[in-house]
Enzyme design. Sequence first.
Site, short mmCIF file in Angstrom:
data_model
loop_
_atom_site.label_atom_id
_atom_site.label_comp_id
_atom_site.label_asym_id
_atom_site.label_seq_id
_atom_site.Cartn_x
_atom_site.Cartn_y
_atom_site.Cartn_z
N CYS A 1 -7.23 -2.21 -4.93
CA CYS A 1 -5.81 -1.93 -4.71
C CYS A 1 -4.98 -3.20 -4.87
CB CYS A 1 -5.58 -1.36 -3.31
SG CYS A 1 -6.03 0.37 -3.14
N ARG B 1 -12.87 -1.24 -2.36
CA ARG B 1 -11.74 -0.39 -2.76
C ARG B 1 -10.41 -1.11 -2.48
NH1 ARG B 1 -8.71 1.12 -5.09
NH2 ARG B 1 -7.79 3.14 -5.58
N HIS C 1 0.96 5.19 -1.35
CA HIS C 1 0.29 6.03 -0.35
C HIS C 1 1.16 6.40 0.84
CE1 HIS C 1 -3.46 5.71 -2.52
NE2 HIS C 1 -3.35 4.39 -2.56
N CYS D 1 0.85 -1.20 0.00
CA CYS D 1 0.00 0.00 0.00
C CYS D 1 0.89 1.25 0.00
CB CYS D 1 -0.90 0.03 1.23
SG CYS D 1 -1.79 -1.51 1.53
#
Lengths: 206, 274
Positions: free
Chosen positions: B235, B231, B187, B183
């Site tokens: 990802c 969501r 991010h 992630c």
Amino acid sequence: MRKISISIAAVLLACATPSFAQPISNADAARGDAAIPKAFPTAPADWHSRFVQDETMKQCSVYENAPPKAVAEAIQKREKATIQYPPDGNLMGDWKSGEKIAQSGYGLRFTDYPPRSASGGNCYACHQLTKAEVSYGTVGPSLLNYGKIRKFGAAETKAAYEKIYNAQAAFPCSNMPRLGTNKVLTIDQIKDLVALVMSPDSPVNK
Amino acid sequence: MKNRLLILIATCVAIFAATSIARAQDETEKAVEKYRQMLKQDPWSNPGLLDSDRGESLWKTPAGPNKVSLEKCDLGKGPGVVDGVFAELPRYFADADRVMDLETRLMWCMEKLQGAKHADLVKDPYPKGGQPVKDLGAIATYVANKSSGMKFAAKLDKAKEKEVVALGHAIFFRRQGTHDFSCATCHNDAGKRIRLQGLPYLAKPEEAKQVVGQWPAYRVSTVQVMTMQHRLLDCYWQMRMPKLEMGSDVSVALVAYLVKNAEGGEISAPGLKR
């Protein structure tokens, strides 16, 4: 007992590297390792290898991609050893084909099976490359005029090949995929990308 | 010297080009923000509210093998309480002996109260592009909307809750798969983009506070409401991982980590996304 040995290891590690606290404990990382395979129960057997981390992935994860110097050096050495070169020594392919590979994000997602074409490198997702393509990402540095800035040198061409083949051989814990080592791209595709950034004819250098 | 000058000029040109695109991106973001403000003034113009309405009637309608509604479902503030519960999720539920986010808890209620089978609930839980959000997602949208305007205030201070947040943190940074992605690849930095799409810095509370409360969100590009669990699957798809199971320990831990980072941030669900 296992918990005790883990905490002893954590204490030892903390003592050995006083200036670099490991932001994620080995115990939490181990819980992540256990949780991941269970979170993807429908994965086909030949995908299970994607759950498993190699040493480099493990180290980059627990250090949140900012490893202490000794770890960074170990990663760099290990990753450099994985790089394979074209048998004929020619590192430059066709920049036109390289541009297509740079544009394509296709490949290896669960909707990409059975494969309908070769996997792309998706370079534009993170890098600026040509003036013509304005839809580029900024996770990686701009590569505009990459070869020109480096005077199209032979040593720079080799370095570009190595960075695309395995970015972590140059930048430990780089966000960039190890495209050659992890067999996302073939040696021929990597040569085409080298031509895209290093060829004087390429729009990257125009 | 001449070369240096050329490099300087080239750099200036590059910076100028980048800024003008960044400016165009800013303009788009400004327009979307203006639209968000308009939605606040006239909430009924948000298409996601149709799904929220559908969710409300589904919540009250008897369903499943047991033919009962979800009105006795305890989302953390007692059976049937919907107002404000989303602002305090995820949390530890003693009856399930597990930390659960909203969608995972709804699934649990569908199993325990309505008699639904777990395998059926996780089999194909999300809509295809262009299709409306499925029933569980519509109910989640309704429940989340009933905390709209409130601030994230999940305590996450019990030992088991802290453990789940720590797991979420470890998973957020866990690199895996053919591309070494985690992630954090997208991010964990400010002001970055993939192509022209801006990326929120979710590890940073200031940015997490601004965006996490917008989910479930109406996504203009796929013309549907997308839930947080959906969501996350998206990802992992991009990360070249297989299908993330709804309600898995990994997805619950990631939601808990994100909500912890977003503590104090305003909930405005369903939000609006590109």
